[in-house]
Design a protein around this motif. Structure first.
Motif, PDB file in Angstrom:
ATOM      1  N   ALA A 262       0.811  -1.217   0.000  1.00 46.36           N
ATOM      2  CA  ALA A 262       0.000   0.000   0.000  1.00 46.36           C
ATOM      3  C   ALA A 262       0.845   1.269   0.000  1.00 46.36           C
TER       4      ALA A 262
ATOM      5  N   VAL B 277      -5.881   1.784  10.263  1.00 44.08           N
ATOM      6  CA  VAL B 277      -6.978   1.570   9.318  1.00 44.08           C
ATOM      7  C   VAL B 277      -7.731   0.281   9.630  1.00 44.08           C
TER       8      VAL B 277
ATOM      9  N   ASN C 171      -9.818   0.232  12.776  1.00 44.50           N
ATOM     10  CA  ASN C 171     -10.850   1.273  12.860  1.00 44.50           C
ATOM     11  C   ASN C 171     -10.563   2.295  13.950  1.00 44.50           C
TER      12      ASN C 171
ATOM     13  N   GLU D  98      -9.328   9.173   3.073  1.00 43.66           N
ATOM     14  CA  GLU D  98     -10.103   8.062   2.504  1.00 43.66           C
ATOM     15  C   GLU D  98      -9.319   7.311   1.424  1.00 43.66           C
ATOM     16  N   PRO D  99      -8.571   8.002   0.522  1.00 44.13           N
ATOM     17  CA  PRO D  99      -7.774   7.243  -0.462  1.00 44.13           C
ATOM     18  C   PRO D  99      -6.750   6.320   0.205  1.00 44.13           C
ATOM     19  N   THR D 100      -6.123   6.780   1.301  1.00 41.89           N
ATOM     20  CA  THR D 100      -5.147   5.939   1.994  1.00 41.89           C
ATOM     21  C   THR D 100      -5.845   4.727   2.620  1.00 41.89           C
ATOM     22  N   ARG D 101      -6.986   4.962   3.236  1.00 44.64           N
ATOM     23  CA  ARG D 101      -7.746   3.834   3.807  1.00 44.64           C
ATOM     24  C   ARG D 101      -8.081   2.810   2.717  1.00 44.64           C
ATOM     25  N   GLN D 102      -8.491   3.307   1.567  1.00 44.89           N
ATOM     26  CA  GLN D 102      -8.867   2.397   0.488  1.00 44.89           C
ATOM     27  C   GLN D 102      -7.664   1.584   0.014  1.00 44.89           C
ATOM     28  N   ARG D 103      -6.469   2.231  -0.109  1.00 44.34           N
ATOM     29  CA  ARG D 103      -5.266   1.501  -0.527  1.00 44.34           C
ATOM     30  C   ARG D 103      -4.929   0.390   0.455  1.00 44.34           C
TER      31      ARG D 103
ATOM     32  N   HIS E  36      -7.018  -1.191   2.549  1.00 42.56           N
ATOM     33  CA  HIS E  36      -8.005  -2.268   2.436  1.00 42.56           C
ATOM     34  C   HIS E  36      -7.792  -3.091   1.165  1.00 42.56           C
ATOM     35  N   ASP E  37      -7.477  -2.430   0.072  1.00 43.13           N
ATOM     36  CA  ASP E  37      -7.227  -3.145  -1.182  1.00 43.13           C
ATOM     37  C   ASP E  37      -6.020  -4.065  -1.046  1.00 43.13           C
TER      38      ASP E  37
ATOM     39  N   ARG F  34      -6.876  -7.099   1.099  1.00 41.99           N
ATOM     40  CA  ARG F  34      -7.678  -8.082   0.356  1.00 41.99           C
ATOM     41  C   ARG F  34      -6.822  -8.854  -0.639  1.00 41.99           C
TER      42      ARG F  34
END
Length: 345
Positions: free
Chosen positions: A29, A39, A42, A50-55, A57-58, A61
């Motif tokens: 990430a 992240v 929580n 939000e973009p960092t959180r999404q990276r 989580h991606d 996964r």
């Protein structure tokens, strides 16, 4: 010279893939391990875009990474497990929805809810089995724990013990749910409607007496001294049992029935209708729990609604108790019951 064929060696199994770590997630990430922790746990105390959180989580996964609960517990100084002992009897729709809402609310603030079945264990033996799992909080759904049991859980590290019980349990956050109140409310309504021979369904299934006993007692207490007669009606939760009870109705001579709950009241009501009994003309019928099926029945079923606490409110109570373990146990008060009058009575 005879050559003996040799058996080829079995293929070497592929080496197991290494378990992904938070460091792997951080590299993929392009963030620090601390950011990954914030992240995925929580954490609200640290602002992360939000973009960092999404990276993060991606990346988690893609790698198949999940946080290690035991390691997280060590860092926090306590587990994030909230233990809910499974009730001794099959849970109905009302309780199942309550558990679902509570699990969702607790998970949103970082807790993991585990339902635990301790078949055959009771009292302190069951409490010790709960304590072995070292939960941070325990939610006991019935009168299944004493003040001594609460002390055992707290010595094992539980910060909060929340109990649904008929009376306050010292040391616990007690939500008072007196099933006798359900019976009293149903009996008062039927008596006010002029009914004087009132049957009360008593489920025969194992373990149901912890609820049906107080409800029957509540009916008897409410009608004591009024001249009304109360008749206990053992019944299983089957069409056959309801039909057998309905066949005895002429000899019973009852003009009302409190069906224990909606799931018992409706099969009996249908069996009575099949034998030509008019509801509510000949027999008034009242259930409890105020389920959807009560509103769909014809005639619509009068029912005693039980207002269980909302999941977010109870989750907030647990969270506050975890973070302030030294404070006196709060008494959230009594769970409210209310009669919903419809055509069946």
């Amino acid at each position: 010279m005879v050559q003996i064929p040799t058996t080829p060696a079995p293929p070497t199994p592929p080496a197991p893939r290494p378990v992904p770590t938070s460091a792997d997630v951080a590299r993929l990430a392009g963030v620090s391990r601390a950011t990954v922790s914030y992240v995925l746990n929580n954490t609200s105390a640290v602002r992360i875009s939000e973009p960092t959180r999404q990276r993060v989580h991606d990346a988690a996964r893609e790698l198949g990474y999940v946080p290690h609960a035991a390691a997280r517990s060590l860092r926090a100084g306590h587990s994030r497990m909230v233990l809910m002992p499974a009730p001794a009897v099959a849970a109905g729709p009302l309780y199942s929805q309550f558990v679902h809402d509570l699990q969702q609310a607790l998970s949103q603030i970082g807790y993991t809810v585990v339902q635990y079945g301790a078949s055959g264990m009771h009292g302190q033996e069951a409490v010790r089995s709960w304590a072995e799992l070292r939960p941070v909080a325990v939610l006991v759904p019935g009168n299944g724990i004493s003040a001594e049991g609460v002390a055992v859980l707290k010595r094992s590290g539980a910060k909060a013990v929340v109990v649904l019980a008929a009376e306050h349990v010292p040391g616990a956050h007690t939500l008072i749910l007196d099933h006798a109140d359900v019976g009293r409310l149903a009996a008062r309504h039927l008596h006010e409607r002029g009914r004087r021979r009132i049957g009360v369904v008593v489920p025969v299934e194992r373990g149901m007496d912890m609820f049906s006993g107080p409800r029957l007692a509540g009916v008897r207490e409410e009608l004591a001294g009024t001249g009304a007669e109360v008749v206990a009606l053992p019944m299983a939760h089957t069409e056959e049992s309801a039909a057998e009870l309905a066949a005895r109705w002429p000899e019973l001579g009852l003009d009302a029935v409190f069906g224990y709950n909606d799931e018992y009241a409706l099969p009996l009501a249908r069996a009575l209708q099949d034998r030509g009994v008019d509801i509510p003309g000949d027999v008034a019928v009242v259930g409890a729990d105020d389920l959807l099926i009560a509103r769909l029945a014809r005639p619509r079923l009068t029912s005693v609604a039980i207002r269980l606490p909302a999941g977010p409110a109870l989750a907030d109570l647990v969270d506050r108790a975890v973070h302030r373990p030294g404070t006196e146990a709060e008494h959230p008060g009594a769970i409210q019951v209310a009669l919903v009058v419809r055509e069946s009575s």
